[in-house]
Design a protein around this motif. Sequence first.
Motif, short mmCIF file in Angstrom:
data_model
loop_
_atom_site.label_atom_id
_atom_site.label_comp_id
_atom_site.label_asym_id
_atom_site.label_seq_id
_atom_site.Cartn_x
_atom_site.Cartn_y
_atom_site.Cartn_z
N ALA A 32 1.04 -1.18 -0.03
CA ALA A 32 0.03 -0.31 0.03
C ALA A 32 0.94 1.18 0.06
O ALA A 32 2.16 1.46 0.78
CB ALA A 32 -0.56 -0.38 0.90
N SER A 33 0.04 2.14 -0.45
CA SER A 33 0.89 3.34 -0.49
C SER A 33 0.45 4.62 0.02
O SER A 33 -0.14 4.65 -0.89
CB SER A 33 1.89 3.56 -2.68
OG SER A 33 1.31 3.25 -3.50
N CYS A 34 0.68 6.00 -0.56
CA CYS A 34 0.24 7.04 -0.51
C CYS A 34 0.94 7.87 -1.69
O CYS A 34 2.45 8.00 -2.31
CB CYS A 34 1.44 7.78 0.74
SG CYS A 34 0.41 7.37 2.47
N TYR A 51 -3.59 14.00 -2.71
CA TYR A 51 -3.37 13.06 -2.10
C TYR A 51 -4.25 11.86 -1.98
O TYR A 51 -5.49 11.99 -2.55
CB TYR A 51 -3.26 13.01 -0.71
CG TYR A 51 -1.96 13.66 0.23
CD1 TYR A 51 -2.51 15.21 -0.18
CD2 TYR A 51 -1.07 13.92 -0.01
CE1 TYR A 51 -2.04 16.32 0.19
CE2 TYR A 51 -0.15 15.03 0.19
CZ TYR A 51 -0.14 15.94 0.93
OH TYR A 51 0.38 17.07 1.58
N SER A 52 -3.73 10.81 -2.56
CA SER A 52 -4.64 9.70 -2.77
C SER A 52 -3.93 7.95 -2.31
O SER A 52 -2.36 7.88 -2.07
CB SER A 52 -4.61 8.81 -3.96
OG SER A 52 -4.92 7.86 -4.18
N TRP A 53 -4.81 7.67 -0.97
CA TRP A 53 -4.29 6.58 -0.38
C TRP A 53 -5.52 5.33 0.66
O TRP A 53 -6.35 6.29 0.16
CB TRP A 53 -3.22 6.90 0.45
CG TRP A 53 -3.97 7.31 1.95
CD1 TRP A 53 -4.57 6.65 3.10
CD2 TRP A 53 -3.81 8.65 2.02
NE1 TRP A 53 -5.50 7.43 4.53
CE2 TRP A 53 -5.89 9.17 3.46
CE3 TRP A 53 -4.55 9.77 1.02
CZ2 TRP A 53 -6.52 9.65 3.95
CZ3 TRP A 53 -4.73 11.04 1.76
CH2 TRP A 53 -6.16 11.22 3.18
N SER A 54 -5.71 3.82 -0.02
CA SER A 54 -6.21 3.46 0.06
C SER A 54 -8.00 3.23 -0.43
O SER A 54 -8.27 3.60 1.09
CB SER A 54 -6.11 3.10 1.97
OG SER A 54 -6.98 2.10 2.54
N GLN A 71 -5.89 6.43 -8.70
CA GLN A 71 -4.70 5.66 -8.65
C GLN A 71 -4.56 4.51 -8.74
O GLN A 71 -6.24 3.91 -8.57
CB GLN A 71 -4.43 5.85 -6.99
CG GLN A 71 -3.49 4.74 -6.84
CD GLN A 71 -2.20 4.90 -5.47
OE1 GLN A 71 -2.73 5.41 -4.31
NE2 GLN A 71 -1.97 3.72 -4.95
N TRP A 100 2.60 3.66 2.28
CA TRP A 100 1.51 3.68 3.39
C TRP A 100 1.69 2.33 5.12
O TRP A 100 1.34 1.92 4.27
CB TRP A 100 0.24 3.68 2.58
CG TRP A 100 -0.91 3.99 3.89
CD1 TRP A 100 -1.18 5.67 4.35
CD2 TRP A 100 -2.34 2.82 4.13
NE1 TRP A 100 -2.10 5.42 5.00
CE2 TRP A 100 -3.04 3.80 4.97
CE3 TRP A 100 -2.97 2.13 3.76
CZ2 TRP A 100 -3.64 3.62 5.82
CZ3 TRP A 100 -3.47 1.54 4.08
CH2 TRP A 100 -4.45 2.60 5.01
N CYS A 105 -2.46 10.45 4.30
CA CYS A 105 -0.80 10.51 3.74
C CYS A 105 -0.79 12.27 3.84
O CYS A 105 0.49 12.43 2.96
CB CYS A 105 -1.20 9.77 2.36
SG CYS A 105 -1.44 8.06 2.45
#
Length: 122
Positions: A32-34, A51-54, A71, A100, A105
């Motif tokens: 998983a990444s930011c 920003y994008s995460w999860s 993403q 992440w 993030c």
Amino acid sequence: HVQLVESGGGSVQAGGSLRPSCAASGNLFRRASCMGWFRQAPGKEREAVAYSWSGITSYADAVKGRFTISQDNAKNTVTLQMNSLKPEDTALYYCAARPWYGGSCVGRYYGYWGQGTQVTVS
């Protein structure tokens, strides 16, 4: 070793759209990444755009409702759909990434950066 390469910048008139993309290579997307998009205009400090995460996204107030970050982990890409562009959106746009480990993030330190893609709005 992680590499980020942006593309898809360009020049448009005010009100137009652009969709820069960032392709990632390396091991970052195997966890998983930011992901973030940042920009820097001449004479100004670099600022966060999105920003994008999860499955979560966050936007700077200046671009809310106009920009969309997406993403795609299967394709190792993150894109920034930019609509209703304004002259003040003119800047060098960078994508950035970090692993992440949970939590937000936003405002975190990003260790991986692309070379930037120029967006010019006239």
